[in-house]
Enzyme design. Structure first.
Site, short mmCIF file in Angstrom:
data_model
loop_
_atom_site.label_atom_id
_atom_site.label_comp_id
_atom_site.label_asym_id
_atom_site.label_seq_id
_atom_site.Cartn_x
_atom_site.Cartn_y
_atom_site.Cartn_z
N HIS A 248 0.85 -1.19 0.00
CA HIS A 248 0.00 0.00 0.00
C HIS A 248 0.88 1.23 0.00
CE1 HIS A 248 -3.14 2.85 1.09
NE2 HIS A 248 -3.96 1.94 0.60
N ASP A 299 -7.97 -5.42 0.06
CA ASP A 299 -8.49 -6.26 -1.01
C ASP A 299 -8.15 -7.73 -0.83
OD1 ASP A 299 -9.92 -4.40 -2.40
OD2 ASP A 299 -8.19 -3.71 -3.56
N1 CMC Z 1 3.93 -7.85 -4.25
C1 CMC Z 1 5.26 -7.90 -4.29
N2 CMC Z 1 6.05 -6.83 -4.11
C2 CMC Z 1 5.43 -5.67 -3.88
C3 CMC Z 1 4.06 -5.54 -3.80
C4 CMC Z 1 3.29 -6.69 -4.00
N3 CMC Z 1 1.98 -6.64 -3.94
N4 CMC Z 1 3.73 -4.27 -3.54
C5 CMC Z 1 4.87 -3.60 -3.46
N5 CMC Z 1 5.92 -4.44 -3.67
C6 CMC Z 1 7.33 -4.10 -3.68
C7 CMC Z 1 7.69 -3.49 -5.01
O1 CMC Z 1 8.07 -4.47 -5.95
C8 CMC Z 1 8.81 -2.56 -4.63
O2 CMC Z 1 9.96 -3.35 -4.43
P1 CMC Z 1 11.40 -2.79 -4.80
O3 CMC Z 1 11.59 -1.57 -3.93
O4 CMC Z 1 12.29 -3.93 -4.49
O5 CMC Z 1 11.33 -2.44 -6.26
C9 CMC Z 1 8.37 -2.04 -3.26
O6 CMC Z 1 7.53 -3.07 -2.71
C10 CMC Z 1 7.59 -0.74 -3.32
O7 CMC Z 1 6.46 -0.95 -4.18
P2 CMC Z 1 5.81 0.14 -5.10
O8 CMC Z 1 4.95 -0.52 -6.12
O9 CMC Z 1 6.85 1.09 -5.59
O10 CMC Z 1 4.92 0.89 -4.01
P3 CMC Z 1 3.78 1.91 -4.31
O11 CMC Z 1 3.52 2.66 -3.08
O12 CMC Z 1 4.07 2.68 -5.55
O13 CMC Z 1 2.55 0.94 -4.68
C11 CMC Z 1 0.75 -0.50 -4.64
C12 CMC Z 1 1.51 0.58 -3.88
C13 CMC Z 1 -0.58 -0.75 -3.93
C14 CMC Z 1 0.45 -0.03 -6.06
C15 CMC Z 1 1.61 -1.78 -4.68
O14 CMC Z 1 1.87 -2.22 -3.37
C16 CMC Z 1 0.94 -2.88 -5.49
O15 CMC Z 1 1.09 -2.89 -6.73
N6 CMC Z 1 0.21 -3.82 -4.83
C17 CMC Z 1 -0.52 -4.83 -5.55
C18 CMC Z 1 -1.87 -4.30 -6.04
C19 CMC Z 1 -2.87 -4.14 -4.93
O16 CMC Z 1 -3.03 -5.02 -4.10
N7 CMC Z 1 -3.60 -3.03 -4.95
C20 CMC Z 1 -4.65 -2.72 -3.96
C21 CMC Z 1 -4.25 -1.56 -3.08
S1 CMC Z 1 -5.31 -1.41 -1.62
C22 CMC Z 1 -6.86 -1.01 -2.25
C23 CMC Z 1 -6.91 0.38 -2.76
O17 CMC Z 1 -6.91 1.31 -1.97
O18 CMC Z 1 -6.91 0.56 -3.98
#
Ligand code: CMC
Length: 356
Positions: A248, A299
């Protein structure tokens, strides 16, 4: 005189773009709606009370609640042109696409606030349109959650609808999430609530936002054992792929909504005698935390919760949208009440000085 622009983090990560009096979150795992803990509201209040709180800024008095609840029923009725619009969309279209299209084109009445409430009130009826084999409800006094739950499952059961209501409350509002921010951008151009809701719905669809809940169910249903679930995590992480339902932008230790739903699931799974998915989920959560220190988000547990409640996966994302639409009402009003066009600057990195 040239004014200097400032560079902010990509994705606006940790950038505060405006004030809001609607809700707040923090990295430790707190979510507060208008000053009240969201999980406490989910425990003690009805969806109508929380929707009113979000939309109008205070908990309703008895008469206000009565008036608001009646208004939600009245405004949920679909007029003939909306039904024609619904019928013109292919039955195979994803429910959220159908919802976005109809929301963008249906006739609305009154001032902007009324139009926004009309869109929110109609969402359950739009989502449930054409759902087969639903018997009319016996209860004459069914609340929003009971009606919504019955419309998509055909089940009339106060206890299960109460579980459903708690999830709706937790989905209602979440400060400047991506869909709400899209709504704010559109509202800031003074395009009106219908355009703003359409932007929000389009943005909610992606798997990084609202679309994650159905993705979670897809992988969970494939497991036959806890070991399968753990292997799945290891394989995904090794391949540097994301696992839906984890991570998140704000919550880095825990998503309070996920933890609340997980606790509810312990009793719901007992009542239903369905334990396997919860067992796999808890194993995945532990493995993700041990290997990556990434917490489950709402989720993740919401997908299992809705599955145990007998809800078809095609409704997962539209349910999120319907609940969040009350947050959108509040953010729409907040944006236009103190409007400034949202229009950032860019840093040009393309070619320069080309000659034709
Ligand atoms: N699985 C594996 N690794 C992850 C995940 C995941 N679900 N989420 C984040 N990471 C890792 C990511 O690969 C990165 O690693 P590194 O620094 O080694 O490259 C690090 O954690 C930071 O991730 P990010 O994508 O840069 O973080 P963000 O704040 O930009 O993204 C997010 C947040 C929700 C988009 C992301 O965690 C994600 O893609 N999660 C999966 C999709 C998901 O479950 N979405 C629902 C969010 S909650 C409901 C809502 O409010 O929408």
């Amino acid at each position: 005189m040239e004014t200097k622009s400032i560079r902010v983090a990509k994705g606006l990560e940790r950038v505060i773009v405006d004030d809001t009096a609607i809700s707040s979150t923090d990295s430790k795992g707190n979510l507060v709606y208008r000053g009240y803990k969201a999980t406490e509201l989910a425990e003690k209040k009805s969806f109508e009370e929380v929707a009113y709180l979000i939309a109008y800024g205070k908990l309703p008095k008895k008469a206000e609640l009565h008036e608001f609840s009646s208004q939600l029923i009245k405004l949920s009725r679909l007029d003939n042109s909306t039904i024609r619009l619904l019928k013109s969309i292919s039955g195979n279209a994803p429910k959220l696409d159908m919802l976005r299209t109809v929301i963008s084109g249906m006739p609305l009445e009154g001032n902007d606030e009324h139009k926004a409430l009309q869109m929110a009130a109609r969402m359950p009826a739009l989502i449930a349109y054409n759902v087969k084999a639903i018997k009319p409800m016996k209860s004459k006094n069914a609340n929003y959650a009971e009606r919504f739950y019955n419309a998509i499952t055909g089940i009339e059961d106060k206890n299960l609808a109460k579980y459903f209501e708690k999830l709706l409350i937790l989905y209602t509002e979440h400060e400047f999430n991506a869909s709400t921010f899209a709504l704010m951008v559109t509202a800031s151009t003074l395009a009106g609530p219908q355009a703003a809701f359409t932007s929000a719905l389009a943005t909610l669809k992606g798997p990084l936002h609202g679309g994650a809940n159905s993705e979670v169910l897809k992988y969970l249903l494939k497991f036959k054992s806890k070991e399968d679930a753990i292997r799945f995590v290891d394989k995904k992480l090794k391949a540097k792929e994301k696992i839906m339902g984890f991570g998140h932008r704000v919550y880095k230790i825990k998503d309070p909504r996920a933890q609340f739903v997980k606790l509810q699931l312990r009793t719901l799974s007992k009542e239903k005698g369905m334990y396997a998915l919860v067992e796999y989920a808890e194993a995945i959560e532990e493995e993700m935390w041990n290997l990556k220190r990434i917490p489950a988000n709402v989720d993740f547990y919401a997908a299992i919760y809705m599955y145990l409640l007998g809800i078809d996966e095609k409704f997962y994302l539209p349910i999120f949208a319907a609940a969040r639409s009350f947050g959108w009402i509040a953010h729409y009003k907040e944006q236009v009440a103190s409007n400034k066009l949202i229009r950032p600057d860019s840093n040009y990195i393309g070619p320069k000085g080309l000659k034709l």
